[in-house]
Design a protein around this motif. Structure first.
Motif, PDB file in Angstrom:
ATOM      1  N   UNK A  32      40.688  44.912  52.075  1.00 54.11           N
ATOM      2  CA  UNK A  32      41.932  45.987  51.586  1.00 54.11           C
ATOM      3  C   UNK A  32      41.374  47.424  51.801  1.00 54.11           C
ATOM      4  N   UNK A  33      42.462  48.263  52.441  1.00 49.89           N
ATOM      5  CA  UNK A  33      41.995  49.552  52.376  1.00 49.89           C
ATOM      6  C   UNK A  33      41.972  50.319  51.137  1.00 49.89           C
ATOM      7  N   UNK A  34      42.527  49.830  50.220  1.00 45.83           N
ATOM      8  CA  UNK A  34      42.744  50.384  48.834  1.00 45.83           C
ATOM      9  C   UNK A  34      43.356  49.333  47.665  1.00 45.83           C
ATOM     10  N   UNK A  35      43.491  49.863  46.569  1.00 47.75           N
ATOM     11  CA  UNK A  35      43.788  49.009  45.320  1.00 47.75           C
ATOM     12  C   UNK A  35      45.400  48.726  45.573  1.00 47.75           C
ATOM     13  N   UNK A  36      46.089  49.707  45.957  1.00 45.64           N
ATOM     14  CA  UNK A  36      47.584  49.455  46.174  1.00 45.64           C
ATOM     15  C   UNK A  36      48.030  48.299  47.183  1.00 45.64           C
ATOM     16  N   UNK A  37      46.889  48.438  48.288  1.00 52.63           N
ATOM     17  CA  UNK A  37      47.366  47.423  49.389  1.00 52.63           C
ATOM     18  C   UNK A  37      46.939  45.968  48.622  1.00 52.63           C
ATOM     19  N   UNK A  38      45.856  45.744  47.711  1.00 53.99           N
ATOM     20  CA  UNK A  38      45.493  44.977  47.110  1.00 53.99           C
ATOM     21  C   UNK A  38      46.638  44.264  46.023  1.00 53.99           C
ATOM     22  N   UNK A  39      47.160  44.993  45.434  1.00 47.82           N
ATOM     23  CA  UNK A  39      48.396  44.884  44.734  1.00 47.82           C
ATOM     24  C   UNK A  39      49.565  44.537  45.336  1.00 47.82           C
ATOM     25  N   UNK A  40      49.898  45.191  46.564  1.00 47.05           N
ATOM     26  CA  UNK A  40      51.069  44.682  47.286  1.00 47.05           C
ATOM     27  C   UNK A  40      50.912  43.314  47.610  1.00 47.05           C
ATOM     28  N   UNK A  41      49.795  42.939  48.332  1.00 53.71           N
ATOM     29  CA  UNK A  41      49.709  41.458  48.717  1.00 53.71           C
ATOM     30  C   UNK A  41      49.764  40.462  47.717  1.00 53.71           C
ATOM     31  N   UNK A  42      49.267  40.965  46.432  1.00 53.62           N
ATOM     32  CA  UNK A  42      49.333  40.073  45.323  1.00 53.62           C
ATOM     33  C   UNK A  42      51.176  39.991  45.077  1.00 53.62           C
ATOM     34  N   UNK A  43      51.624  40.855  45.148  1.00 55.58           N
ATOM     35  CA  UNK A  43      53.187  40.954  44.760  1.00 55.58           C
ATOM     36  C   UNK A  43      53.752  39.931  45.818  1.00 55.58           C
ATOM     37  N   UNK A  44      53.492  40.423  47.069  1.00 52.83           N
ATOM     38  CA  UNK A  44      54.139  39.529  47.961  1.00 52.83           C
ATOM     39  C   UNK A  44      53.926  38.107  47.939  1.00 52.83           C
ATOM     40  N   UNK A  45      52.834  37.627  47.748  1.00 53.18           N
ATOM     41  CA  UNK A  45      52.275  36.171  47.664  1.00 53.18           C
ATOM     42  C   UNK A  45      53.296  35.796  46.606  1.00 53.18           C
ATOM     43  N   UNK A  46      53.323  36.670  45.396  1.00 56.60           N
ATOM     44  CA  UNK A  46      54.073  35.917  44.123  1.00 56.60           C
ATOM     45  C   UNK A  46      55.592  35.822  44.462  1.00 56.60           C
ATOM     46  N   UNK A  47      56.047  36.988  44.914  1.00 54.56           N
ATOM     47  CA  UNK A  47      57.382  36.932  45.452  1.00 54.56           C
ATOM     48  C   UNK A  47      57.893  35.940  46.235  1.00 54.56           C
TER      49      UNK A  47
END
Length: 194
Positions: free
Chosen positions: A52-67
């Protein structure tokens, strides 16, 4: 060899997500750093930045997987049926609340940390019920504007889900399913000044 790498990557990402879930239960989102996530996962920062390039990208991937998981859960009852009666507890309602309950730690974490969580969940619900599932309905009061109804229904359902998340899942999924079914089939008779 590629299969081994994929497994290692999945294991590393899972470790980072688990670490984040533990941290969000102890600290505010603003206090959590990449170093903390990596340290809790027993990894180094370089490993985090390899994925991940940053924490926001990390959280975005987690959200996409969850959705995506939620979308699959909602659509799963339609694998064998193309029409579902909703006068009783609908399988889609069961799937929504069971999926959320099973993934409640990540739902709670993203609700409190991802700035677009509520908006994206609303967009997902609207997408599912405008592109994947058609709500068949009838009204004795007049013609229903489908687009307006979708917004109304999505907001009502999500309001109940957000209430559940905010209360840190104080009620079991079954209770929430039953309540949504009752609300959906309740007719308001009068308004009375208190």
């Amino acid at each position: 060899m590629e299969l081994k790498i994929d497994r290692r990557v999945k294991k590393t990402k899972l470790s980072l997500k688990r670490a984040y879930l533990e941290l969000i239960e102890q600290y505010s989102e603003q206090e959590i750093t990449v170093s903390m996530i990596a340290q809790y996962a027993d990894l180094n920062r370089a490993t985090f930045y390899a994925h991940y390039s940053n924490k926001e990208e990390f959280l975005e991937e987690a959200l996409c997987e969850l959705l995506e998981g939620l979308r699959e859960a909602v659509l799963s009852p339609f694998e064998d049926n193309n029409r579902i009666n909703v006068n009783t507890l609908a399988p889609t309602t069961v799937q929504i609340f069971e999926y959320i309950e099973y993934n409640k730690r990540i739902f709670y974490a993203l609700y409190n940390s991802h700035s677009d969580f509520e908006k994206r969940l609303e967009e997902l619900f609207y997408y599912i019920f405008s592109k994947d599932i058609l709500i068949e309905m009838k009204s004795t009061m007049g013609k229903i504007n489908y687009d307006m109804f979708l917004h109304y229904q999505s907001k009502a359902t999500l309001g109940l889900i957000f209430y559940w998340i905010q209360g840190n899942f104080q009620y079991p999924a079954k209770f929430m399913m039953d309540q949504l079914t009752i609300f959906s089939n309740t007719q308001v008779i009068n308004l009375k000044k208190i």
